[in-house]
Design a protein around this motif. Structure first.
Motif, PDB file in Angstrom:
ATOM      1  N   LEU A   1      -9.956  -3.216   7.122  1.00 36.35           N
ATOM      2  CA  LEU A   1      -9.101  -2.851   8.257  1.00 36.35           C
ATOM      3  C   LEU A   1      -9.640  -3.408   9.562  1.00 36.35           C
ATOM      4  O   LEU A   1      -8.880  -3.918  10.389  1.00 36.35           O
ATOM      5  N   VAL A   2     -10.960  -3.295   9.737  1.00 33.48           N
ATOM      6  CA  VAL A   2     -11.563  -3.804  10.968  1.00 33.48           C
ATOM      7  C   VAL A   2     -11.333  -5.312  11.066  1.00 33.48           C
ATOM      8  O   VAL A   2     -10.959  -5.834  12.127  1.00 33.48           O
TER       9      VAL A   2
ATOM     10  N   TYR B   1      -8.200   5.227  -5.617  1.00 34.79           N
ATOM     11  CA  TYR B   1      -8.559   4.098  -4.746  1.00 34.79           C
ATOM     12  C   TYR B   1      -8.912   4.594  -3.348  1.00 34.79           C
ATOM     13  O   TYR B   1      -9.849   4.100  -2.721  1.00 34.79           O
ATOM     14  N   GLY B   2      -8.116   5.556  -2.847  1.00 36.50           N
ATOM     15  CA  GLY B   2      -8.351   6.060  -1.493  1.00 36.50           C
ATOM     16  C   GLY B   2      -9.760   6.597  -1.343  1.00 36.50           C
ATOM     17  O   GLY B   2     -10.466   6.284  -0.384  1.00 36.50           O
ATOM     18  N   THR B   3     -10.185   7.420  -2.291  1.00 33.71           N
ATOM     19  CA  THR B   3     -11.514   8.013  -2.183  1.00 33.71           C
ATOM     20  C   THR B   3     -12.603   6.955  -2.347  1.00 33.71           C
ATOM     21  O   THR B   3     -13.548   6.891  -1.561  1.00 33.71           O
TER      22      THR B   3
ATOM     23  N   LEU C   1      -8.876  -7.050   9.670  1.00 35.31           N
ATOM     24  CA  LEU C   1      -7.452  -7.276   9.956  1.00 35.31           C
ATOM     25  C   LEU C   1      -7.156  -6.994  11.424  1.00 35.31           C
ATOM     26  O   LEU C   1      -6.377  -7.708  12.065  1.00 35.31           O
ATOM     27  N   ALA C   2      -7.797  -5.946  11.955  1.00 35.70           N
ATOM     28  CA  ALA C   2      -7.561  -5.570  13.347  1.00 35.70           C
ATOM     29  C   ALA C   2      -8.041  -6.668  14.283  1.00 35.70           C
ATOM     30  O   ALA C   2      -7.329  -7.078  15.202  1.00 35.70           O
TER      31      ALA C   2
ATOM     32  N   LEU D   1     -12.491   3.676  -2.059  1.00 34.22           N
ATOM     33  CA  LEU D   1     -12.500   2.478  -1.214  1.00 34.22           C
ATOM     34  C   LEU D   1     -12.624   2.785   0.272  1.00 34.22           C
ATOM     35  O   LEU D   1     -12.312   1.935   1.091  1.00 34.22           O
ATOM     36  N   LEU D   2     -13.063   3.990   0.619  1.00 35.50           N
ATOM     37  CA  LEU D   2     -13.140   4.332   2.047  1.00 35.50           C
ATOM     38  C   LEU D   2     -13.919   3.272   2.826  1.00 35.50           C
ATOM     39  O   LEU D   2     -13.449   2.759   3.843  1.00 35.50           O
ATOM     40  N   VAL D   3     -15.100   2.932   2.356  1.00 41.05           N
ATOM     41  CA  VAL D   3     -15.933   1.999   3.114  1.00 41.05           C
ATOM     42  C   VAL D   3     -15.382   0.564   3.054  1.00 41.05           C
ATOM     43  O   VAL D   3     -15.111  -0.031   4.105  1.00 41.05           O
TER      44      VAL D   3
ATOM     45  N   GLY E   1     -12.410  -0.421   2.311  1.00 42.24           N
ATOM     46  CA  GLY E   1     -11.074  -0.417   2.935  1.00 42.24           C
ATOM     47  C   GLY E   1     -11.184  -0.408   4.448  1.00 42.24           C
ATOM     48  O   GLY E   1     -10.457  -1.120   5.140  1.00 42.24           O
ATOM     49  N   SER E   2     -12.103   0.393   4.977  1.00 40.26           N
ATOM     50  CA  SER E   2     -12.261   0.449   6.429  1.00 40.26           C
ATOM     51  C   SER E   2     -12.757  -0.883   6.967  1.00 40.26           C
ATOM     52  O   SER E   2     -12.318  -1.335   8.031  1.00 40.26           O
ATOM     53  N   LEU E   3     -13.677  -1.512   6.238  1.00 42.62           N
ATOM     54  CA  LEU E   3     -14.187  -2.806   6.698  1.00 42.62           C
ATOM     55  C   LEU E   3     -13.060  -3.840   6.720  1.00 42.62           C
ATOM     56  O   LEU E   3     -12.922  -4.606   7.677  1.00 42.62           O
TER      57      LEU E   3
ATOM     58  N   VAL F   1       0.834  -1.200   0.000  1.00 41.13           N
ATOM     59  CA  VAL F   1       0.000   0.000   0.000  1.00 41.13           C
ATOM     60  C   VAL F   1       0.872   1.256   0.000  1.00 41.13           C
ATOM     61  O   VAL F   1       0.689   2.160  -0.816  1.00 41.13           O
TER      62      VAL F   1
END
Lengths: 450, 343
Positions: free
Chosen positions: B93-94, B81-83, B96-97, B85-87, B89-91, B67
């Motif tokens: 991340l959750v 991609y950043g704009t 992975l966390a 994939l916000l949703v 990408g955040s999911l 990344v």
């Protein structure tokens, strides 16, 4: 939720991620130094208590690193998810340290994994200690690279702006900008201080709970003295940071000091309130002190906020962050000093309860000081994301879903924090140090020597 | 080779590294959970735990590398991609966390025995994360991210109703289980654990058929999604044929219970041919029609700095990784559980 301003939501979400991550990152940077100190002492003196100390710290440390990887991954991706315009523009000049940070962390993660699983694997005890060198270099290296990126946001240089595009870029000039030396050293020193202080709190906690074992007293001595040394260094570097700000980023210092008129022999304002005309009320005023802070002499001219257009001034609330941070810094130096002179203090007990309680407060206090310093640094940069080039309001995502994502991450961080605290305290309670000392038969090996 | 080509090759290699290491990890987590559920845990649980413990931290870093490198070399990628994939990408991340944290609690915490909730979270995320991440490959084919009035948006309806999206997700899931089972077969045999070997060999053979079916399915779906890309793929068809041959050799060796090290190397080649073949034919686009490698590449000074940093970093990393592997993957004493444990 979708009607909320994406810029504000992005700021809050980034702030939230960093609020959690900064705790873990600070511990991640500082603890390897403390592990090395304890293990080194253990090998040098043959005192197995110190080795056990390092071993027990490492068990808790790895959990904080694991959660830190998680929050670090979050902020790494959120930079692009929440600030796509910033990354697109600034990435052309400052992508290098971000890339290097991953390498540094990679080295740290690999050697930490090896360190953790090889306590009894090498015949030569020094070999195991040597594994901490790449861990510490990786950890402090990560801090260096990330902080240099933050320094760039305060002092952007190493490029020319042509039609909104960074051209003629020199990545090294960008990385080694004027803000880098003071920022990096302040971040490193305060991370070492906070880690030592957190471990001192744990030792004090055990003693407060009634443990009388010499193991905890040794732990207390090592950690409190380290806290003192690192805290003094942090305060000194903090003074350099003040001088740096006065020269390169005067509006941040002026906002932190409520210093409006440019003048020499400027006084330092402590506490107080601002009335509607920006008149300072009920503040403690120390004559000449701000000029001395800015340039070591009362005749130093300190630039005031009035020199800056109103829409480019940081919020004046940073004054309180500054004052609280400086105050906690002083207390963090004072408490260890009291400990070191405890035998000269009135009273008969060598470990009076009030002293242990103060040491217990050291860890939380240092962490709070880190948060305050970070607030000061970031809010003091407002309204800029790249000082002089790009405002925060022009850098954020345009997506309307940031509010929902904020909610999602609030829940995530709550769950992570609560579970991490539970797991860490279980680890602490599950097998007490005394039990482990008995199990390992350390009592017999002369660990009891003073 | 231009800087853009060097950059995309390096990044693609990182992603390939992630694909292998993470697949082993994701699949192992799932098998581990599955074994607890079905009461087979004593058979394979230990071998999985011993492998995963020291290696898991390294996995995430490969992804971050990709990344950060992508954004560094191709800053436009951060923008599009950043704009968009916000949703998603955040999911991701959750997920992975949750996975990272609960794995650490499970391994380094003090709880004795298997906490079924921790194991469940670990097993479930092992499938959900690859499913989520693989969709980005589907998105990169174009037609799902669009720019409207200067705002980058994601076309959710087109995304979910697209058979190509689902073919990629399916391929990701079965590949994870296949790669992981193939690796664990090798690892179990090295550890001399016949019982565990029997179980994971069964998984490996069982998932090999679905893997190849899903590959073929996804391969032909590209034709519907992006005919230009598909034509490019046909031009280098030999890579996909080579991939298939490696697959046949790998499955044959595991079937015959012999030379499992070679078998796993063949699995690596199978995916390498397919991965680089797919990547090569995808060029010059990183996001079809929006991000073109030669137009989006960062300035020369930054590209040189990043490539230099990469080479220097590589010189440090490779020996460290070899050390890690020698201590934990290829040290027979460690694998068999004879040497000291953590902490």
């Amino acid at each position: 939720m979708s009607s909320l301003d994406p810029v504000l939501m992005s700021r809050i979400l980034t702030g939230l991620t960093l609020f959690v991550h900064i705790v873990l990152a600070t511990i991640g940077v500082g603890i390897p130094i403390m592990l090395a100190l304890a293990e080194w002492r253990g090998i040098r003196t043959g005192d197995n208590y110190y080795t056990l100390l390092a071993r027990r710290w490492a068990r808790g440390y790895v959990i904080t690193v694991a959660v830190g990887v998680v929050t670090g991954t979050a902020i790494g991706l959120q930079l692009s998810l929440l600030w796509p315009t910033f990354m697109r523009v600034a990435g052309k000049a400052i992508a290098l340290p971000l890339f290097l940070e991953t390498f540094a962390f990679f080295v740290e993660a690999i050697f930490l994994g090896i360190y953790l699983y090889t306590w009894d694997r090498f015949k030569n005890k020094w070999t195991h200690l040597m594994l901490l060198i790449p861990v510490a270099i990786g950890a402090s290296g990560s801090a260096f690279f990330i902080t240099s990126m933050n320094a760039f946001m305060n002092q952007p240089q190493g490029f020319e702006l042509v039609d909104g595009v960074f051209t003629n870029v020199n990545p090294f000039v960008a990385m080694f900008n004027p803000a880098t030396p003071t920022k990096v050293s302040h971040v490193l020193a305060s991370a070492y201080t906070t880690s030592a202080a957190a471990l001192a709190s744990i030792a004090a906690f055990s003693l407060l709970r009634g443990s009388k074992h010499i193991y905890f007293k040794k732990a207390l001595k090592l950690t409190v003295v380290s806290t003192f040394v690192f805290a003094v260094a942090t305060v000194m570097i903090g003074d350099f940071s003040g001088k740096f700000l006065a020269k390169y980023q005067p509006e941040k210092l002026a906002a932190a000091e409520w210093h409006f008129e440019t003048m020499t022999e400027a006084p330092l304002i402590y506490g107080g309130f601002l009335d509607e005309n920006n008149e300072i009320k009920y503040a403690l005023e120390i004559p000449y002190a701000l000029s001395i802070l800015a340039g070591n002499s009362p005749s130093t001219e300190v630039i005031g906020l009035n020199e800056f257009p109103e829409n480019e001034r940081p919020p004046l609330s940073v004054h309180y962050f500054f004052d609280l941070k400086v105050t906690s810094g002083a207390v963090i130096v004072l408490i260890p000093l009291l400990y070191m002179f405890r035998k000269k203090l009135p009273g008969k007990k060598p470990y009076p309860k009030w002293l242990l309680l103060s040491i217990l407060a050291l860890g939380p206090l240092s962490m709070t000081a880190i948060w305050l310093g970070w607030f000061l640094a970031e809010i003091g940069r407002q309204p800029w994301i790249l000082r002089g080039y790009m405002k925060v309001s022009d850098a954020a995502t345009t997506s309307s879903s940031v509010g929902w994502m904020l909610l999602l991450f609030i829940v995530l961080y709550l769950v992570l924090s609560i579970s991490a605290i539970r797991v860490l305290s279980q680890l602490f309670r599950n097998k007490s140090a005394e039990e482990e000392i008995r199990q390992l038969g350390l009592e017999l090996e002369g660990g009891d020597r003073k | 080779m231009s800087y853009a080509m060097v950059a995309i090759t390096v990044l693609w290699t990182f992603l390939f590294g992630y694909l292998l290491v993470a697949s082993i990890d994701f699949g192992a987590g799932f098998f581990s959970f599955y074994s607890v559920l079905t009461g087979h845990e004593n058979k394979i649980h230990n071998i999985i735990q011993r492998y995963l413990s020291p290696v898991w931290e390294v996995t995430n870093v490969f992804l971050i590398f990709f990344v950060v490198g992508l954004v560094g070399f191709f800053p436009d990628a951060a923008y599009y991609y950043g704009t968009a994939l916000l949703v998603p990408g955040s999911l991701a991340l959750v997920l992975l966390a949750i996975r990272g944290a609960y794995y650490a609690y499970h391994t380094y915490g003090t709880q004795i025995g298997n906490n079924i909730v921790h194991m469940g979270l670990y097993g479930a995320t092992g499938l959900l994360i690859p499913a989520a991440l693989s969709t980005i490959l589907a998105i990169s084919e174009g037609g799902i991210i669009y720019v409207d009035n200067g705002k980058v948006e994601l076309h959710w309806y087109a995304f979910f109703t697209n058979p190509y999206t689902w073919s990629v997700i399916l391929l990701a899931l079965v590949s994870v289980l296949y790669i992981s089972a193939m690796f664990l077969s090798y690892y179990a045999q090295r550890a001399g654990d016949e019982v565990a070997f029997g179980v994971v060999r069964g998984y490996a053979l069982g998932w090999s058929g679905p893997t190849i079916l899903a590959s073929v399915f996804a391969f032909f779906q590209i034709n519907h999604q992006n005919p230009v890309h598909f034509q490019n793929m046909l031009d280098i068809a030999w890579m996909f044929i080579a991939s298939f041959i490696c697959f046949v050799i790998a499955v044959y060796l595991v079937w015959k219970r012999t030379r499992l090290g070679i078998a796993f190397i063949m699995v690596m080649f199978q995916f390498a041919f397919a991965w680089y073949g797919y990547g090569r034919s995808h060029l010059p686009y990183i996001l079809y029609d929006y991000i073109h490698i030669h137009e989006s590449i960062t300035n020369d000074a930054m590209a040189i700095a990043l490539i230099t940093a990469f080479i220097l970093g590589f010189c440090v990393l490779v020996p460290s990784l070899i050390l890690l592997m020698r201590l934990f993957l290829f040290d027979a004493n460690y694998i068999r559980g004879k040497s000291a444990k953590k902490g």
